[in-house]
Design an enzyme around this catalytic site. Sequence first.
Site, mmCIF file in Angstrom:
data_model
loop_
_atom_site.group_PDB
_atom_site.id
_atom_site.type_symbol
_atom_site.label_atom_id
_atom_site.label_comp_id
_atom_site.label_asym_id
_atom_site.label_seq_id
_atom_site.Cartn_x
_atom_site.Cartn_y
_atom_site.Cartn_z
ATOM 1 N N ASP A 134 0.806 -1.225 0.000
ATOM 2 C CA ASP A 134 0.000 0.000 0.000
ATOM 3 C C ASP A 134 0.838 1.274 0.000
ATOM 4 O O ASP A 134 1.924 1.329 0.564
ATOM 5 C CB ASP A 134 -0.898 -0.013 1.245
ATOM 6 C CG ASP A 134 -2.110 0.878 1.105
ATOM 7 O OD1 ASP A 134 -2.670 0.968 -0.005
ATOM 8 O OD2 ASP A 134 -2.519 1.472 2.116
ATOM 9 N N HIS A 135 0.291 2.311 -0.630
ATOM 10 C CA HIS A 135 0.872 3.658 -0.653
ATOM 11 C C HIS A 135 2.355 3.661 -1.046
ATOM 12 O O HIS A 135 3.208 4.203 -0.349
ATOM 13 C CB HIS A 135 0.666 4.365 0.687
ATOM 14 C CG HIS A 135 -0.718 4.929 0.833
ATOM 15 N ND1 HIS A 135 -1.127 6.055 0.169
ATOM 16 C CD2 HIS A 135 -1.786 4.487 1.523
ATOM 17 C CE1 HIS A 135 -2.400 6.293 0.463
ATOM 18 N NE2 HIS A 135 -2.823 5.351 1.269
ATOM 19 N N THR A 151 -5.553 3.087 11.117
ATOM 20 C CA THR A 151 -5.427 3.807 12.388
ATOM 21 C C THR A 151 -6.237 3.160 13.502
ATOM 22 O O THR A 151 -5.805 3.136 14.665
ATOM 23 C CB THR A 151 -5.849 5.277 12.213
ATOM 24 O OG1 THR A 151 -5.006 5.893 11.234
ATOM 25 C CG2 THR A 151 -5.743 6.045 13.504
ATOM 26 N N HIS A 169 -10.149 5.193 1.319
ATOM 27 C CA HIS A 169 -9.033 5.273 2.263
ATOM 28 C C HIS A 169 -9.487 6.054 3.494
ATOM 29 O O HIS A 169 -10.492 6.748 3.471
ATOM 30 C CB HIS A 169 -7.846 5.995 1.624
ATOM 31 C CG HIS A 169 -7.138 5.176 0.592
ATOM 32 N ND1 HIS A 169 -5.863 5.480 0.149
ATOM 33 C CD2 HIS A 169 -7.489 4.058 -0.087
ATOM 34 C CE1 HIS A 169 -5.485 4.601 -0.756
ATOM 35 N NE2 HIS A 169 -6.454 3.729 -0.921
ATOM 36 N N GLY A 170 -8.725 5.929 4.583
ATOM 37 C CA GLY A 170 -9.045 6.695 5.784
ATOM 38 C C GLY A 170 -10.336 6.262 6.450
ATOM 39 O O GLY A 170 -11.027 7.071 7.070
ATOM 40 N N HIS A 229 -6.996 10.306 6.198
ATOM 41 C CA HIS A 229 -6.081 9.388 6.868
ATOM 42 C C HIS A 229 -5.857 9.802 8.323
ATOM 43 O O HIS A 229 -5.971 10.976 8.675
ATOM 44 C CB HIS A 229 -4.719 9.377 6.167
ATOM 45 C CG HIS A 229 -4.712 8.596 4.890
ATOM 46 N ND1 HIS A 229 -4.162 9.072 3.732
ATOM 47 C CD2 HIS A 229 -5.193 7.364 4.592
ATOM 48 C CE1 HIS A 229 -4.295 8.164 2.776
ATOM 49 N NE2 HIS A 229 -4.912 7.129 3.278
ATOM 50 N N GLU A 245 -4.863 6.722 -6.438
ATOM 51 C CA GLU A 245 -5.872 7.585 -5.832
ATOM 52 C C GLU A 245 -5.848 8.954 -6.477
ATOM 53 O O GLU A 245 -4.829 9.413 -7.006
ATOM 54 C CB GLU A 245 -5.675 7.708 -4.315
ATOM 55 C CG GLU A 245 -4.519 8.574 -3.865
ATOM 56 C CD GLU A 245 -4.476 8.737 -2.346
ATOM 57 O OE1 GLU A 245 -5.152 7.975 -1.635
ATOM 58 O OE2 GLU A 245 -3.775 9.636 -1.888
#
Length: 281
Positions: A84-85, A235, A210-211, A182, A136
């Site tokens: 990811d990312h 998170t 996301h987030g 996020h 994204e």
Amino acid sequence: MALVPTAELVAGAVRRGGAVAAVNVVTLEHAEAICAAAEAAGIGVILQISENAVRYHGGRLEPIAAAGAAVARLAAVPVSLHLDHVTDDTLVARAAEARFSSVMYDAGALPHGENLARTARAARVAHANGLWIEAELGHVGGKPDAPRSAHAAGVRTDPGEAEEYVSRTGVNALAVAVGSRHAMTARTALLDTGLIGRLRDRLDVPLVLHGSSGVPDDQLRAAAEAGIRKVNVGTALGVAMTRSVRAVLAGDETLVDPRTYLAAAREAMSGTVGQLLSVLP
């Protein structure tokens, strides 16, 4: 159950009109907690390892990937491994060798034109290595080539711009800006489900949120019903793990065995994932 491709789990979400949970892995306990919750629910899940997590592990991709893959292979439900990312282009080429079946390439901090070019190049590399690729896009505001984070307050993805972006980059899925951010520790995000529906109707690739740690349960379900097919959570596990560790250590100042507080933390994270899985259709 064998380790399965991310594309298979996302395709299943598309067929049923629901969403698959993609949950961040930082330590072995994260992977164990996620898979335990998925097994209890009888639902497939995606283990996500971010570039930041790789950096935490000394920049070595293979050890944490091997641990995640091992836990996934032993799970009684389908589990995939997703990188990811990613901002480091070299990681895209290395992902398949490290047992990943998918990557999320993040060029969102770059000017829009460079974002397009680099994401298209990453997609070509990913596809050449048999990888499914996600990117994204927020709303490009101000000057035509100005970058805008997909997770800055107030940013929203424009359906027309998203359609062009997907066409020009060749990505397999798109994370969209619809109200989440996020690193939210409070579940106060308000999602624009109408926008999700318009994006779903305009694009021919699955939508990703996301987030999601900051999104209340009812809105997560509504987002999936509106067209989100992959829901990323990270998170929330950090909150559960840290809260549990603090409570255990505060209760016994003589405790030195990490297995005691990590076992409790693993159970707390598993509970958080179980709640997420109970919400998603």
